[in-house]
Design an enzyme around this catalytic site. Structure first.
Site, PDB file in Angstrom:
ATOM      1  N   ARG A  29      40.018  11.928 -10.531  1.00  0.00           N
ATOM      2  CA  ARG A  29      40.204  13.173 -10.480  1.00  0.00           C
ATOM      3  C   ARG A  29      40.715  13.726  -8.979  1.00  0.00           C
ATOM      4  O   ARG A  29      39.921  13.366  -7.991  1.00  0.00           O
ATOM      5  CB  ARG A  29      39.046  14.256 -10.840  1.00  0.00           C
ATOM      6  N   GLU A  93      51.393  13.296   1.122  1.00  0.00           N
ATOM      7  CA  GLU A  93      50.303  13.306   2.041  1.00  0.00           C
ATOM      8  C   GLU A  93      49.613  12.138   2.401  1.00  0.00           C
ATOM      9  O   GLU A  93      48.975  11.622   3.549  1.00  0.00           O
ATOM     10  CB  GLU A  93      49.318  14.622   1.890  1.00  0.00           C
ATOM     11  N   VAL A  94      49.282  11.509   1.201  1.00  0.00           N
ATOM     12  CA  VAL A  94      48.702  10.184   1.239  1.00  0.00           C
ATOM     13  C   VAL A  94      49.569   8.927   1.031  1.00  0.00           C
ATOM     14  O   VAL A  94      50.076   8.875   0.035  1.00  0.00           O
ATOM     15  CB  VAL A  94      47.607  10.010   0.197  1.00  0.00           C
ATOM     16  N   HIS A  98      50.279   7.060  -5.388  1.00  0.00           N
ATOM     17  CA  HIS A  98      49.581   7.456  -6.605  1.00  0.00           C
ATOM     18  C   HIS A  98      50.468   8.344  -7.517  1.00  0.00           C
ATOM     19  O   HIS A  98      51.409   9.103  -7.059  1.00  0.00           O
ATOM     20  CB  HIS A  98      48.400   8.524  -5.933  1.00  0.00           C
TER      21      HIS A  98
HETATM   22  P1  AMP Z   1      50.294  13.718  -2.222  1.00  0.00           P
HETATM   23  O1  AMP Z   1      50.900  15.114  -1.590  1.00  0.00           O
HETATM   24  O2  AMP Z   1      51.350  13.291  -3.388  1.00  0.00           O
HETATM   25  O3  AMP Z   1      50.230  12.572  -1.450  1.00  0.00           O
HETATM   26  O4  AMP Z   1      48.948  13.850  -2.815  1.00  0.00           O
HETATM   27  C1  AMP Z   1      47.885  13.667  -2.333  1.00  0.00           C
HETATM   28  C2  AMP Z   1      46.769  14.149  -3.486  1.00  0.00           C
HETATM   29  O5  AMP Z   1      45.361  13.602  -3.205  1.00  0.00           O
HETATM   30  C3  AMP Z   1      46.583  15.666  -3.245  1.00  0.00           C
HETATM   31  O6  AMP Z   1      46.915  16.277  -4.529  1.00  0.00           O
HETATM   32  C4  AMP Z   1      45.112  15.986  -2.788  1.00  0.00           C
HETATM   33  O7  AMP Z   1      44.500  16.912  -3.425  1.00  0.00           O
HETATM   34  C5  AMP Z   1      44.479  14.700  -3.236  1.00  0.00           C
HETATM   35  N1  AMP Z   1      43.307  14.080  -2.443  1.00  0.00           N
HETATM   36  C6  AMP Z   1      43.180  14.159  -1.019  1.00  0.00           C
HETATM   37  N2  AMP Z   1      41.959  13.566  -0.673  1.00  0.00           N
HETATM   38  C7  AMP Z   1      41.431  13.183  -1.987  1.00  0.00           C
HETATM   39  C8  AMP Z   1      40.225  12.603  -2.394  1.00  0.00           C
HETATM   40  N3  AMP Z   1      39.337  12.211  -1.490  1.00  0.00           N
HETATM   41  N4  AMP Z   1      39.843  12.323  -3.548  1.00  0.00           N
HETATM   42  C9  AMP Z   1      40.687  12.818  -4.591  1.00  0.00           C
HETATM   43  N5  AMP Z   1      41.830  13.391  -4.307  1.00  0.00           N
HETATM   44  C10 AMP Z   1      42.197  13.491  -2.959  1.00  0.00           C
END
Ligand code: AMP
Ligand code: ZN
Length: 114
Positions: A29, A93-94, A98
């Site tokens: 989630r 962001e990550v 995903h």
């Molecule tokens: P993106 O902007 O597509 O890279 O999405 C990164 C997503 O990772 C965002 O929706 C964040 O809320 C989510 N996220 C960041 N850290 C965590 C975490 N520790 N556990 C679950 N989701 C996370």
């Protein structure tokens, strides 16, 4: 990969609410959900984004199959949205690829304000 947040979730070093797991994928989630159901599906293998994932067709297929399984498991019978944010214009962001699985209510226009 060292210091990758999602590799650390795969390794169990950072807690996550895992809802689905296969040998090659993990789904958990989102920590800041944008819809009643907001699950992230990742490959176990580190790929920075969907462009890199596309170079590993087996992993790409596994991520799509896992996303479909999550949608079924979460009861998203009304449909869902599958998003791969890629690069700065999309606000990625990550940098461990995903798929966002979003659903559980009508999601509105595809892009904010459009
Ligand atoms: P993106 O902007 O597509 O890279 O999405 C990164 C997503 O990772 C965002 O929706 C964040 O809320 C989510 N996220 C960041 N850290 C965590 C975490 N520790 N556990 C679950 N989701 C996370
Ligand atoms: Zn990673």
């Amino acid at each position: 990969m060292e210091n990758c947040l999602f590799c650390r979730i795969v390794a169990g070093e950072i807690p996550a609410t895992v809802v689905h797991r296969t040998e090659t994928t993990v789904a958990f989630r989102d920590i800041d959900p944008k819809a009643p159901t907001h699950v992230l599906v990742i490959p176990v293998a580190h790929h920075a984004d969907v462009v890199a994932l596309a170079a590993d067709p087996a992993a790409a297929a596994d991520v799509l199959a896992a996303a479909a399984a999550v949608a079924e498991q979460e009861g998203l019978t009304g449909g869902f949205r599958l998003i791969f944010n890629t690069g700065p214009h999309a606000g990625q962001e990550v940098f461990h690829v995903h798929a966002h699985v979003l659903g559980g209510e009508p999601l509105g226009p595809m892009l904010a304000g459009k």
